[in-house]
Design a protein around this motif. Structure first.
Motif, mmCIF file in Angstrom:
data_model
loop_
_atom_site.group_PDB
_atom_site.id
_atom_site.type_symbol
_atom_site.label_atom_id
_atom_site.label_comp_id
_atom_site.label_asym_id
_atom_site.label_seq_id
_atom_site.Cartn_x
_atom_site.Cartn_y
_atom_site.Cartn_z
ATOM 1 N N LEU A 1 -10.953 -32.275 108.553
ATOM 2 C CA LEU A 1 -12.251 -32.507 109.185
ATOM 3 C C LEU A 1 -12.189 -33.705 110.130
ATOM 4 C CD1 LEU A 1 -14.670 -31.988 106.150
ATOM 5 C CD2 LEU A 1 -14.457 -30.512 108.155
ATOM 6 N N ARG A 2 -11.475 -34.757 109.740
ATOM 7 C CA ARG A 2 -11.382 -35.954 110.568
ATOM 8 C C ARG A 2 -10.592 -35.706 111.849
ATOM 9 N NH1 ARG A 2 -15.158 -38.286 110.379
ATOM 10 N NH2 ARG A 2 -14.262 -40.255 111.093
ATOM 11 N N GLU A 3 -9.772 -34.646 111.861
ATOM 12 C CA GLU A 3 -8.967 -34.335 113.047
ATOM 13 C C GLU A 3 -9.663 -33.398 114.023
ATOM 14 O OE1 GLU A 3 -5.446 -32.701 111.332
ATOM 15 O OE2 GLU A 3 -4.729 -34.632 110.553
ATOM 16 N N LEU A 4 -10.829 -32.881 113.661
ATOM 17 C CA LEU A 4 -11.519 -31.931 114.538
ATOM 18 C C LEU A 4 -11.981 -32.604 115.827
ATOM 19 C CD1 LEU A 4 -13.726 -29.961 111.970
ATOM 20 C CD2 LEU A 4 -11.700 -29.123 113.182
ATOM 21 N N PRO A 5 -11.908 -31.885 116.941
ATOM 22 C CA PRO A 5 -12.339 -32.484 118.216
ATOM 23 C C PRO A 5 -13.825 -32.802 118.247
ATOM 24 C CG PRO A 5 -11.911 -30.130 118.471
ATOM 25 C CD PRO A 5 -11.391 -30.513 117.115
ATOM 26 N N GLU A 6 -14.635 -32.107 117.450
ATOM 27 C CA GLU A 6 -16.075 -32.387 117.409
ATOM 28 C C GLU A 6 -16.395 -33.730 116.732
ATOM 29 O OE1 GLU A 6 -15.629 -27.849 117.204
ATOM 30 O OE2 GLU A 6 -14.624 -29.618 116.374
#
Length: 310
Positions: A27-32
């Motif tokens: 989740l922390r790596e998502l572009p959003e």
């Protein structure tokens, strides 16, 4: 890609420390770059401590007890974004999918829930439920950006926060297992639509750290409770017959039936049959539910477990 400030993600977890940490890292790596709330449902394996140490930026709720699906309610109440995606500790959102789901909710103000396409890992195989979502027999308004659904899969869905709160969120009584259907019916009754968008992708690698027998027991109980909470008498009798016809004749089913009967008083007190326009939607689903292999209650040792009525 800039952060999407419209979106937050709420994840519930219980006694799956390593899987929870991996899910959070994804989740922390998502572009959003969504705001992330993790609700630890009373884990005894050090999950909360590990999350606090490794991800201090994550909003952690360390519950003293296992809240089940109500943990999502708790997490959602902590954020102020208009849209909230749910994530289980064995699922993850594909990069860009949060933005696509939020775009749909922003463009269509009567849309309450977006449910994505599920890929089973390892291997990225199509979950059998995808075909049923794509070919949903529910009729919706012409503006819908995809197939209209009767219910949804929480771990692969984004909700409009205001609609979720107004509908009361997930029922504390149902706890966990097929808990979405009651909320979906109440959302539809209030005028909100539910949609499937195949380009919104969620990956699922089923955890081995689970009690499949308890989940099946609760799922069957909750399906029966929903039927008698919201379906009119004739439909309730018909659906009860159909559901029990697909359930194995074993001790697990007997226990689920006993659980359902023990809650009969509560069900009768809370019974509110669906208005005709929403009942037509659930009736349209019945043939697909009878034929479905993805929805059938089977033995927990089998390759698939029933997800409840969708």
């Amino acid at each position: 890609m800039s952060p999407d400030e419209r979106v937050a993600v709420v994840m519930i977890t219980y006694n799956r420390r390593d899987e929870a940490l991996l899910a959070i890292s994804r989740l922390r790596e998502l572009p959003e770059q969504p705001h992330v709330v993790v609700v630890d449902n009373g884990s005894e394996d050090g999950t909360a401590e590990a999350v606090r140490e490794r991800f201090p930026e994550v909003d952690l709720v360390a519950s003293a007890v296992n809240l089940g699906a109500v943990g999502r309610n708790v997490g959602l109440e902590r954020v102020g974004t208009p849209f909230v995606a749910f994530c289980d500790d064995d699922t993850w959102w594909e990069p860009g999918s949060l933005r696509r789901a939020a775009d749909a909710l922003a463009e269509h103000p009567r849309l309450g829930v977006v449910t994505g396409r599920i890929l089973v890992e390892p291997g990225g195989r199509e979950d059998p439920i995808n075909a049923e979502l794509l070919h949903s027999p529910v009729e919706g308004p012409p503006w819908m950006p995809g197939p209209t659904l009767g219910s949804f899969l929480a771990g692969a869905s984004m909700v409009r926060r205001s609609a979720f709160l107004a509908a009361g969120g997930f029922s504390e009584r149902l706890w966990l297992g097929g808990e979405e259907e009651l909320l979906a019916a109440d959302l539809a009754t209030a005028g909100w639509e539910l949609v499937h968008l195949p380009d919104v992708i969620v990956h699922h690698q089923a955890s081995t750290q689970r009690d499949p027998r308890l989940r099946l027991r609760h799922g069957l109980r909750n399906t029966l409770w929903f039927i008698w909470l919201r379906r009119p008498l004739g439909a309730a009798l018909r659906r009860t017959r159909d559901v029990l016809a697909t359930a194995p004749r074993d001790r697990l089913t007997a226990l689920a039936l006993w659980d359902a009967l023990r809650g009969a008083g509560w069900v009768l007190r809370q019974r509110r049959p669906l208005p005709a326009r929403i009942e037509r939607r659930f009736r349209a689903l019945e043939e697909a539910q009878r034929r479905s292999t993805a929805r059938r209650y089977g033995r927990p040792s089998g390759p698939r477990q029933r997800r409840g009525d969708r």
